[in-house]
Design a protein around this motif. Structure first.
Motif, PDB file in Angstrom:
ATOM      1  N   LYS A  16      38.860 -28.289  30.817  1.00  0.00           N
ATOM      2  CA  LYS A  16      37.987 -27.701  29.808  1.00  0.00           C
ATOM      3  C   LYS A  16      36.528 -28.026  30.110  1.00  0.00           C
ATOM      4  N   GLU A  17      35.666 -27.032  29.963  1.00  0.00           N
ATOM      5  CA  GLU A  17      34.232 -27.260  30.124  1.00  0.00           C
ATOM      6  C   GLU A  17      33.713 -28.129  28.979  1.00  0.00           C
ATOM      7  N   ASN A  18      34.212 -27.852  27.771  1.00  0.00           N
ATOM      8  CA  ASN A  18      33.811 -28.609  26.595  1.00  0.00           C
ATOM      9  C   ASN A  18      35.072 -29.004  25.826  1.00  0.00           C
ATOM     10  N   PRO A  19      35.556 -30.235  25.985  1.00  0.00           N
ATOM     11  CA  PRO A  19      36.796 -30.633  25.302  1.00  0.00           C
ATOM     12  C   PRO A  19      36.654 -30.733  23.783  1.00  0.00           C
ATOM     13  N   TYR A  20      35.440 -30.640  23.277  1.00  0.00           N
ATOM     14  CA  TYR A  20      35.224 -30.693  21.838  1.00  0.00           C
ATOM     15  C   TYR A  20      35.198 -29.301  21.226  1.00  0.00           C
ATOM     16  N   GLN A  21      35.589 -28.304  21.987  1.00  0.00           N
ATOM     17  CA  GLN A  21      35.654 -26.939  21.488  1.00  0.00           C
ATOM     18  C   GLN A  21      37.004 -26.355  21.887  1.00  0.00           C
ATOM     19  N   ILE A  22      37.760 -25.910  20.880  1.00  0.00           N
ATOM     20  CA  ILE A  22      39.076 -25.334  21.141  1.00  0.00           C
ATOM     21  C   ILE A  22      39.166 -23.986  20.434  1.00  0.00           C
ATOM     22  N   LYS A  23      40.065 -23.170  20.899  1.00  0.00           N
ATOM     23  CA  LYS A  23      40.274 -21.873  20.286  1.00  0.00           C
ATOM     24  C   LYS A  23      41.624 -21.882  19.585  1.00  0.00           C
ATOM     25  N   VAL A  24      41.616 -21.535  18.307  1.00  0.00           N
ATOM     26  CA  VAL A  24      42.825 -21.466  17.501  1.00  0.00           C
ATOM     27  C   VAL A  24      42.962 -20.017  17.053  1.00  0.00           C
ATOM     28  N   GLY A  25      43.885 -19.304  17.667  1.00  0.00           N
ATOM     29  CA  GLY A  25      43.985 -17.871  17.401  1.00  0.00           C
ATOM     30  C   GLY A  25      42.728 -17.195  17.905  1.00  0.00           C
ATOM     31  N   ASN A  26      42.034 -16.488  17.016  1.00  0.00           N
ATOM     32  CA  ASN A  26      40.770 -15.856  17.409  1.00  0.00           C
ATOM     33  C   ASN A  26      39.560 -16.617  16.876  1.00  0.00           C
ATOM     34  N   MET A  27      39.768 -17.852  16.437  1.00  0.00           N
ATOM     35  CA  MET A  27      38.699 -18.676  15.874  1.00  0.00           C
ATOM     36  C   MET A  27      38.359 -19.818  16.827  1.00  0.00           C
ATOM     37  N   VAL A  28      37.070 -20.040  17.066  1.00  0.00           N
ATOM     38  CA  VAL A  28      36.621 -21.159  17.892  1.00  0.00           C
ATOM     39  C   VAL A  28      36.321 -22.337  16.966  1.00  0.00           C
ATOM     40  N   VAL A  29      36.886 -23.494  17.285  1.00  0.00           N
ATOM     41  CA  VAL A  29      36.710 -24.699  16.470  1.00  0.00           C
ATOM     42  C   VAL A  29      35.921 -25.717  17.283  1.00  0.00           C
ATOM     43  N   ASN A  30      34.800 -26.160  16.728  1.00  0.00           N
ATOM     44  CA  ASN A  30      33.983 -27.195  17.363  1.00  0.00           C
ATOM     45  C   ASN A  30      34.264 -28.519  16.675  1.00  0.00           C
ATOM     46  N   ILE A  31      34.509 -29.538  17.472  1.00  0.00           N
ATOM     47  CA  ILE A  31      34.803 -30.868  16.955  1.00  0.00           C
ATOM     48  C   ILE A  31      33.615 -31.764  17.269  1.00  0.00           C
ATOM     49  N   GLU A  32      33.144 -32.486  16.253  1.00  0.00           N
ATOM     50  CA  GLU A  32      32.036 -33.415  16.477  1.00  0.00           C
ATOM     51  C   GLU A  32      32.192 -34.630  15.588  1.00  0.00           C
ATOM     52  N   TYR A  33      31.549 -35.706  15.974  1.00  0.00           N
ATOM     53  CA  TYR A  33      31.585 -36.931  15.196  1.00  0.00           C
ATOM     54  C   TYR A  33      30.607 -36.823  14.038  1.00  0.00           C
ATOM     55  N   SER A  34      30.951 -37.489  12.966  1.00  0.00           N
ATOM     56  CA  SER A  34      30.128 -37.428  11.766  1.00  0.00           C
ATOM     57  C   SER A  34      29.747 -38.836  11.331  1.00  0.00           C
ATOM     58  N   LYS A  35      28.659 -38.925  10.602  1.00  0.00           N
ATOM     59  CA  LYS A  35      28.215 -40.224  10.092  1.00  0.00           C
ATOM     60  C   LYS A  35      28.753 -40.500   8.692  1.00  0.00           C
TER      61      LYS A  35
END
Length: 50
Positions: free
Chosen positions: A12-31
């Motif tokens: 993966k170019e960006n392991p914090y971004q995945i595709k679920v069906g036709n939706m792109v999900v971005n994963i990030e850390y939060s404070k």
């Protein structure tokens, strides 16, 4: 299973971004220290209008 996951993440170019069906999900850390499950539950509640 773990080996397949590691290989997938390496490709993966960006392991914090995945595709679920036709939706792109971005994963990030939060404070705000919320757990992943809490965030997903809140999103689902918003989607169904509760």
């Amino acid at each position: 299973m773990q080996e397949k996951l590691i290989e997938y993440l390496k490709k993966k170019e960006n392991p914090y971004q995945i595709k679920v069906g036709n939706m792109v999900v971005n994963i990030e850390y939060s404070k705000n220290y919320k757990k992943f499950n809490e965030c997903i539950l809140n999103i689902l509640k918003q989607k169904i209008g509760k």
